[in-house]
Design a protein around this motif. Structure first.
Motif, PDB file in Angstrom:
ATOM      1  N   ARG A  67     -36.402  42.067  34.259  1.00  0.00           N
ATOM      2  CA  ARG A  67     -37.203  41.974  35.483  1.00  0.00           C
ATOM      3  C   ARG A  67     -36.933  40.240  35.984  1.00  0.00           C
ATOM      4  NH1 ARG A  67     -41.535  45.477  34.742  1.00  0.00           N
ATOM      5  NH2 ARG A  67     -40.123  46.760  34.555  1.00  0.00           N
ATOM      6  N   PRO A  68     -36.779  40.092  37.360  1.00  0.00           N
ATOM      7  CA  PRO A  68     -36.693  38.827  37.687  1.00  0.00           C
ATOM      8  C   PRO A  68     -38.435  37.970  37.220  1.00  0.00           C
ATOM      9  CG  PRO A  68     -36.709  40.118  39.791  1.00  0.00           C
ATOM     10  CD  PRO A  68     -36.780  41.269  38.305  1.00  0.00           C
ATOM     11  N   SER A  69     -38.178  36.923  36.897  1.00  0.00           N
ATOM     12  CA  SER A  69     -39.486  36.234  36.337  1.00  0.00           C
ATOM     13  C   SER A  69     -40.112  35.642  37.664  1.00  0.00           C
ATOM     14  CB  SER A  69     -38.939  35.232  35.562  1.00  0.00           C
ATOM     15  OG  SER A  69     -38.196  34.236  36.000  1.00  0.00           O
ATOM     16  N   ALA A  70     -39.261  35.665  38.793  1.00  0.00           N
ATOM     17  CA  ALA A  70     -40.053  35.073  39.935  1.00  0.00           C
ATOM     18  C   ALA A  70     -40.987  35.866  40.716  1.00  0.00           C
ATOM     19  CB  ALA A  70     -38.919  34.621  40.774  1.00  0.00           C
ATOM     20  N   GLU A  92     -53.290  40.352  26.394  1.00  0.00           N
ATOM     21  CA  GLU A  92     -52.700  41.266  25.132  1.00  0.00           C
ATOM     22  C   GLU A  92     -51.880  42.246  25.661  1.00  0.00           C
ATOM     23  OE1 GLU A  92     -55.951  43.519  23.259  1.00  0.00           O
ATOM     24  OE2 GLU A  92     -54.523  43.952  21.677  1.00  0.00           O
ATOM     25  N   VAL A  93     -52.062  42.852  26.875  1.00  0.00           N
ATOM     26  CA  VAL A  93     -51.109  43.800  27.438  1.00  0.00           C
ATOM     27  C   VAL A  93     -50.007  43.125  27.579  1.00  0.00           C
ATOM     28  CG1 VAL A  93     -50.661  45.387  29.107  1.00  0.00           C
ATOM     29  CG2 VAL A  93     -52.933  45.127  28.606  1.00  0.00           C
ATOM     30  N   LEU A  94     -49.617  41.816  28.136  1.00  0.00           N
ATOM     31  CA  LEU A  94     -48.613  41.021  28.336  1.00  0.00           C
ATOM     32  C   LEU A  94     -47.872  40.941  27.321  1.00  0.00           C
ATOM     33  CD1 LEU A  94     -50.256  39.243  31.239  1.00  0.00           C
ATOM     34  CD2 LEU A  94     -48.170  40.966  31.781  1.00  0.00           C
ATOM     35  N   ARG A  95     -48.566  40.343  26.089  1.00  0.00           N
ATOM     36  CA  ARG A  95     -47.909  39.846  25.003  1.00  0.00           C
ATOM     37  C   ARG A  95     -47.094  41.191  24.133  1.00  0.00           C
ATOM     38  NH1 ARG A  95     -52.809  37.112  22.084  1.00  0.00           N
ATOM     39  NH2 ARG A  95     -51.357  37.260  20.167  1.00  0.00           N
ATOM     40  N   VAL A  96     -48.053  42.056  24.153  1.00  0.00           N
ATOM     41  CA  VAL A  96     -47.514  43.580  23.520  1.00  0.00           C
ATOM     42  C   VAL A  96     -46.400  44.043  24.136  1.00  0.00           C
ATOM     43  CG1 VAL A  96     -48.086  45.798  22.724  1.00  0.00           C
ATOM     44  CG2 VAL A  96     -49.742  43.778  22.326  1.00  0.00           C
ATOM     45  N   LYS A  97     -46.551  44.267  25.780  1.00  0.00           N
ATOM     46  CA  LYS A  97     -45.546  45.178  26.127  1.00  0.00           C
ATOM     47  C   LYS A  97     -44.471  44.440  26.729  1.00  0.00           C
ATOM     48  CE  LYS A  97     -48.006  49.286  26.311  1.00  0.00           C
ATOM     49  NZ  LYS A  97     -47.158  50.387  25.651  1.00  0.00           N
ATOM     50  N   ARG A  98     -45.020  42.909  27.179  1.00  0.00           N
ATOM     51  CA  ARG A  98     -43.667  42.274  27.742  1.00  0.00           C
ATOM     52  C   ARG A  98     -43.390  41.253  26.884  1.00  0.00           C
ATOM     53  NH1 ARG A  98     -44.167  41.688  34.385  1.00  0.00           N
ATOM     54  NH2 ARG A  98     -42.163  41.525  34.135  1.00  0.00           N
ATOM     55  N   GLY A  99     -43.841  41.007  25.712  1.00  0.00           N
ATOM     56  CA  GLY A  99     -43.358  40.128  24.831  1.00  0.00           C
ATOM     57  C   GLY A  99     -43.482  38.687  25.157  1.00  0.00           C
ATOM     58  N   LEU A 100     -44.440  38.565  25.870  1.00  0.00           N
ATOM     59  CA  LEU A 100     -44.680  37.110  26.424  1.00  0.00           C
ATOM     60  C   LEU A 100     -45.345  36.152  25.358  1.00  0.00           C
ATOM     61  CD1 LEU A 100     -45.884  37.143  30.182  1.00  0.00           C
ATOM     62  CD2 LEU A 100     -43.678  37.188  29.166  1.00  0.00           C
ATOM     63  N   LYS A 101     -45.094  35.046  25.408  1.00  0.00           N
ATOM     64  CA  LYS A 101     -45.807  34.076  24.766  1.00  0.00           C
ATOM     65  C   LYS A 101     -47.142  33.846  25.037  1.00  0.00           C
ATOM     66  CE  LYS A 101     -42.296  31.889  22.125  1.00  0.00           C
ATOM     67  NZ  LYS A 101     -41.422  33.178  22.627  1.00  0.00           N
ATOM     68  N   ARG A 102     -48.146  33.298  23.994  1.00  0.00           N
ATOM     69  CA  ARG A 102     -49.660  33.356  24.419  1.00  0.00           C
ATOM     70  C   ARG A 102     -49.788  32.631  25.916  1.00  0.00           C
ATOM     71  NH1 ARG A 102     -53.824  33.856  20.860  1.00  0.00           N
ATOM     72  NH2 ARG A 102     -52.526  34.560  19.263  1.00  0.00           N
ATOM     73  N   ARG A 103     -49.046  31.275  25.744  1.00  0.00           N
ATOM     74  CA  ARG A 103     -49.463  30.565  27.048  1.00  0.00           C
ATOM     75  C   ARG A 103     -48.989  31.259  28.448  1.00  0.00           C
ATOM     76  NH1 ARG A 103     -48.332  24.285  27.868  1.00  0.00           N
ATOM     77  NH2 ARG A 103     -48.502  24.721  29.889  1.00  0.00           N
ATOM     78  N   GLU A 104     -47.751  31.827  28.184  1.00  0.00           N
ATOM     79  CA  GLU A 104     -47.169  32.596  29.445  1.00  0.00           C
ATOM     80  C   GLU A 104     -48.122  33.802  29.773  1.00  0.00           C
ATOM     81  OE1 GLU A 104     -42.419  32.233  28.605  1.00  0.00           O
ATOM     82  OE2 GLU A 104     -43.511  33.928  27.671  1.00  0.00           O
ATOM     83  N   ALA A 105     -48.634  34.346  28.716  1.00  0.00           N
ATOM     84  CA  ALA A 105     -49.258  35.703  28.992  1.00  0.00           C
ATOM     85  C   ALA A 105     -50.813  35.177  29.689  1.00  0.00           C
ATOM     86  CB  ALA A 105     -49.655  36.210  27.541  1.00  0.00           C
ATOM     87  N   ARG A 106     -51.285  34.077  29.368  1.00  0.00           N
ATOM     88  CA  ARG A 106     -52.311  33.689  30.114  1.00  0.00           C
ATOM     89  C   ARG A 106     -52.237  33.377  31.497  1.00  0.00           C
ATOM     90  NH1 ARG A 106     -57.473  30.814  29.504  1.00  0.00           N
ATOM     91  NH2 ARG A 106     -57.509  29.887  31.575  1.00  0.00           N
ATOM     92  N   GLU A 107     -51.082  32.592  31.673  1.00  0.00           N
ATOM     93  CA  GLU A 107     -50.913  32.323  33.106  1.00  0.00           C
ATOM     94  C   GLU A 107     -50.738  33.478  33.970  1.00  0.00           C
ATOM     95  OE1 GLU A 107     -47.620  29.663  32.606  1.00  0.00           O
ATOM     96  OE2 GLU A 107     -48.685  28.075  32.005  1.00  0.00           O
TER      97      GLU A 107
END
Lengths: 292, 289
Positions: A3-6, A134-149
């Motif tokens: 998915r586009p990150s933008a 947590e949803v973002l880390r588990v479902k979209r594999g984001l790193k801790r900091r990205e997930a927070r942002e």
């Protein structure tokens, strides 16, 4: 996820023009639900197609089978209830073929839900923002900091003022309307294509209810999210839905475009719901204003 | 208040009956000194005999505080409350007990289990206020039957406990209990909010009949539709202040205060209201400013 990150909001961009002809993301075909313990059929055949960016509403009192129908589409029927006949397809996949692992992949990422009492779906001892992250880390594999942002962005997207502050708060510090927004943010975090809102505004003040309904309408228009709105309140469904199903005792009594069902109801029960609403609704005062 | 005080119905200028409830400049504060919060700011309200006044308010508006203040359950920090001409603002518990025993003012809350003793049969709950006042049991039971009939319940329920009744039936018993002392004023705080549509309509119909029968009602609710359908006059409570009042038709049909406009614009109607979204957003901004 490709998915586009933008994109600010998860999900697809809204399809151009009326999307009634687009292939449905959710297709429910003559679904029957049976309580295996008693052998009784509880829901006697529900069918609807939901294309992207559209909304279907299910109206009925408690015991009408509206919530069981939702739970069947999410694959979370209570113990000893089963879909005894008919099919449910999510994005073209028959859900009866899904393994538990596939279900886990699908929930949140393709189909998601919010219910009446937001506080009971959030952990009271974890900051609300961390629960979205947590949803973002588990479902979209984001790193801790990205997930927070991203979680902060989502809190902003559901129109919470000062999202940074809300991120660090606990459930007891937030009002019911704020909690429901947090839950919607969590539900759309992984970019689902379908969101089921089951009595999601029932416990809220009417001005807050309108804010949440406006938010759902925004999400639908901006991201092409398809909505299933379940309510005992016909007027809530009238606000949002293209198509409406009126249920009672497990049966669909009437179904069709919202305008038709409300404007020319055929079943006595639908007529009763409309009459009860109009008796103590605001329409008569508003009509007085409009007729000079 | 953005509107002039409304004239009570059916009253000539000279022979205005004295109000059953007169609240003037009421302030209520909560909490210890340093964290004192003001729940009501200068609320003034007058209710004539046989008049039904609706108070609309959402969570945190102070509507329940207003009900509790009128019933003597929270102290006023400024202003005055007169019930049937008696200044109750500085009443102590003993004086409130005497007033309640006379049954001049009664109440109905959202949860009927809060106004009914779960261990008393419906008959005992209904007749107790009369027995306390020295009415013979037989006469009291006769009156209880009449009232159950008035709230459309069968007298077969007299021997039941509140737990054996449905929510709608219980709320109708709570209304009957409130009426048994023939009060001048009944305060109802969210009496229909916990009920489904059919039960809600039934209670509202009963309230309309009561209004016509001579008792004054203060009907407090977050639901504009319920209140507007029953009340002669409607007042809107927002953040502890009465921001607007008038006939239901005026307040709903041509609301003036931004909050009232938002409230009316937010109530879902059967017409669908997608076009109102922008207007609601504007009003929210206006209120937040």
């Amino acid at each position: 996820m490709t998915r586009p990150s933008a994109d600010l909001l998860p999900g697809r961009t809204a399809p151009a023009g009326p999307s009634a002809s687009a292939s449905p993301v959710l297709s429910v075909r003559d679904v029957r639900i049976t309580d295996r313990a008693s052998g009784r059929e509880i829901v006697h055949g529900v069918s609807f197609d939901l294309p992207p960016g559209r909304t279907v509403g299910i109206v009925g009192e408690s015991g009408s089978g509206k919530t069981l129908t939702c739970r069947a589409t999410l694959g979370i029927l209570p113990p000893h209830f089963e879909v005894s006949d008919g099919t449910i397809e999510i994005d073209g996949t028959d859900i009866s073929t899904l393994t538990p692992a596939r279900w886990t992949e699908l929930r949140g990422a393709t189909i998601s839900a919010v219910f009446q009492d937001p506080a009971s779906y959030l952990n009271p001892s974890v900051r609300v923002g961390a629960q979205i992250a947590e949803v973002l880390r588990v479902k979209r594999g984001l790193k801790r900091r990205e997930a927070r942002e991203r979680a902060v962005e989502l809190l902003r997207a559901v129109h919470l003022r000062d999202p940074e502050l809300v991120y660090a708060q606990y459930t007891y510090e937030l009002s019911g309307g704020m909690l429901q927004r947090v839950l919607i943010a969590a539900a759309i975090a992984a970019g689902p294509r379908i969101l089921i809102a089951d009595e999601a505004t029932t416990a809220l003040d009417v001005t807050v209810q309108a804010e949440i309904l406006d938010l759902l309408a925004d999400l639908r228009e901006r991201t092409g999210l398809a909505l299933v709105v379940v309510s005992h309140d016909l007027a809530v469904v009238a606000q949002l839905c293209d198509e409406v199903l009126v249920m009672r005792g497990g049966e669909v009594l009437e179904q069709g475009p919202t305008r038709t069902v409300l404007g020319a109801p055929r079943h006595d029960y639908t007529k009763l719901l409309i009459a009860e609403h109009e008796q103590y609704g605001l329409e008569k005062f508003l009509d007085l204003k409009e007729t000079p | 208040m953005t509107r002039p005080p409304h004239t009570p119905p059916a009253a000539g200028a000279e022979e205005n009956p004295p109000p059953v409830l007169e609240v003037t400049g009421l302030d209520v504060h909560y909490g210890p000194r340093r964290r004192r919060r003001q729940a009501l700011h200068g609320v003034s309200l007058s209710v004539a005999p046989a008049e039904t006044v609706g108070i609309i308010g959402e969570t945190g508006s102070g509507k329940s505080t207003l009900a509790r203040a009128v019933l003597g359950l929270v102290p006023a920090s400024a202003g005055s409350i007169l019930i049937d001409g008696e200044n109750v603002t500085a009443h102590r518990d003993r004086q409130w007990r005497a007033l309640r025993r006379r049954g001049v003012v009664q109440y109905v809350f959202q949860d009927p289990l809060r106004s009914l003793d779960p261990d008393l049969t419906i008959e005992d709950s209904l007749v107790e206020p009369l027995l306390v006042r020295g009415v013979a049991r037989q006469e009291a039971v006769g009156r209880a039957r009449t009232l159950l009939d008035r709230v459309r319940l069968s007298d077969g329920l007299l021997t039941r406990l509140p737990g054996e009744l449905s929510g709608g039936q219980r709320q109708r018993v709570a209304v009957a209990r409130a009426l048994i002392t023939e009060p001048r004023l009944v305060v109802l705080d969210e009496p229909v909010s916990a009920l489904d549509s059919a039960n809600r309509v039934q209670i509202l119909e009963i309230l309309k009949e009561l209004g016509a029968s001579g008792v004054a009602l203060v009907f407090i609710s977050h639901d504009l539709g319920s209140v507007a359908g029953v009340a002669d006059r409607v007042a809107v409570l927002y953040r502890g202040e009465l921001v607007e009042s008038g006939t239901a038709r005026d307040v709903v049909g041509s609301p003036r205060h931004a909050y009232t406009r938002l409230l009316v614009g937010s109530a879902p109607t059967l017409r669908g209201a997608r076009t109102d979204r922008a207007r609601r957003a504007e009003l929210r901004e206006l209120l937040d400013a």
